[in-house]
Design an enzyme around this catalytic site. Structure first.
Site, mmCIF file in Angstrom:
data_model
loop_
_atom_site.group_PDB
_atom_site.id
_atom_site.type_symbol
_atom_site.label_atom_id
_atom_site.label_comp_id
_atom_site.label_asym_id
_atom_site.label_seq_id
_atom_site.Cartn_x
_atom_site.Cartn_y
_atom_site.Cartn_z
ATOM 1 N N ASN A 123 0.841 -1.200 0.000
ATOM 2 C CA ASN A 123 0.000 0.000 0.000
ATOM 3 C C ASN A 123 0.870 1.242 0.000
ATOM 4 O OD1 ASN A 123 -2.456 1.549 0.297
ATOM 5 N ND2 ASN A 123 -1.945 1.821 2.463
ATOM 6 N N HIS A 125 0.603 5.144 1.543
ATOM 7 C CA HIS A 125 -0.175 5.968 2.459
ATOM 8 C C HIS A 125 0.438 7.366 2.477
ATOM 9 C CE1 HIS A 125 -2.832 6.852 5.800
ATOM 10 N NE2 HIS A 125 -1.811 7.443 6.401
ATOM 11 N N SER A 152 4.470 6.951 2.497
ATOM 12 C CA SER A 152 5.122 5.686 2.865
ATOM 13 C C SER A 152 4.549 4.558 2.030
ATOM 14 C CB SER A 152 4.859 5.357 4.339
ATOM 15 O OG SER A 152 5.214 6.435 5.180
ATOM 16 N N ASP A 161 -2.678 0.560 8.263
ATOM 17 C CA ASP A 161 -1.568 1.509 8.047
ATOM 18 C C ASP A 161 -0.385 1.270 8.985
ATOM 19 O OD1 ASP A 161 -3.120 2.755 6.088
ATOM 20 O OD2 ASP A 161 -3.916 4.235 7.484
#
Ligand code: GAR
Length: 205
Positions: A123, A125, A152, A161
């Site tokens: 992912n 973020h 990030s 997260d």
């Protein structure tokens, strides 16, 4: 006569499936990097499909314009988060992906979905994790008086997260910044960061 076994070729290809919900600018940056940097030759990797949970996601047209297969799986058509994630998992697993890349995919994922893709679910973020998990990251960074912000890339774990950070980009917060101006500065760095992080991950495997 030359007989080519395409299914065998596909099986050896390290597919990337990218999930989006909106403009898809990170997806586009990754797809362009994969093409321009010949990830296919270097890593045996191809962006096999872009899947959106919203039919109106702008990124779908951009992906199609690059010749990438697209699919829409509307979460509103499912009675539960678990039912949506189960169907999404089936759609993704058709491609036997080496990496599942979340690029502005604005859904909270069920623990079983995350566990299924452990180690291959990535992912981006828009904050310097572990700071500012969740939403409204840019306004929260400004309100907290931070002098820098950033983005990030991390492996996804069940804890939202909080997965291991693979790479980060830092940008300054300047006087007069709004959430919008800061978001634009961060996003332009995301477009460099995400392909770079994925390239490093592919090279390491
Ligand atoms: C990006 O800024 C990404 O970091 C963020 O959404 C934006 C998507 O833009 N992701 C999250 O907030 C995930 N929690 P894009 O659709 O143009 O790539």
């Amino acid at each position: 006569m030359l007989a080519i076994n395409y299914s065998a070729m596909k099986a050896h290809q390290k597919n990337i499936v990218i999930l989006i919900s909106g403009s898809g600018s990170n997806m586009l940056a990754i797809a362009k990097a994969a093409k321009n940097e010949r990830w296919n030759e270097k890593f045996g990797t191809a962006v096999a499909c872009v899947i959106s949970n919203r039919a109106d996601a702008e990124g779908l047209a951009s992906a199609a314009a690059l010749g990438i297969a697209t699919q829409v799986l509307d979460h509103k058509q499912f009675e539960s988060r678990a039912a949506f994630d189960a169907q999404l998992q089936l759609a993704i697993d058709n491609f036997e992906p080496a990496l599942v890349v979340l690029a502005g995919f604005m859904r909270i994922l069920t623990p079983s979905f995350v566990a299924h893709y452990a180690g291959r679910l990535v992912n981006i973020h828009p904050s310097l994790l572990p700071a500012f998990t969740g939403l409204n990251t840019h306004q929260r960074a400004i309100d907290a008086g931070c002098r820098v912000a950033g983005a990030s890339v991390h492996l996804v774990t069940a804890d939202l997260d909080h997965g291991p950070v693979l790479a980060q980009a830092v940008v300054p917060i300047v006087a007069g910044d709004s959430a919008e101006s800061l978001a634009a500065r961060v996003l332009s760095q995301e477009h460099r960061l995400y392909p770079r992080a994925l390239r490093a991950l592919l090279a390491s495997r």
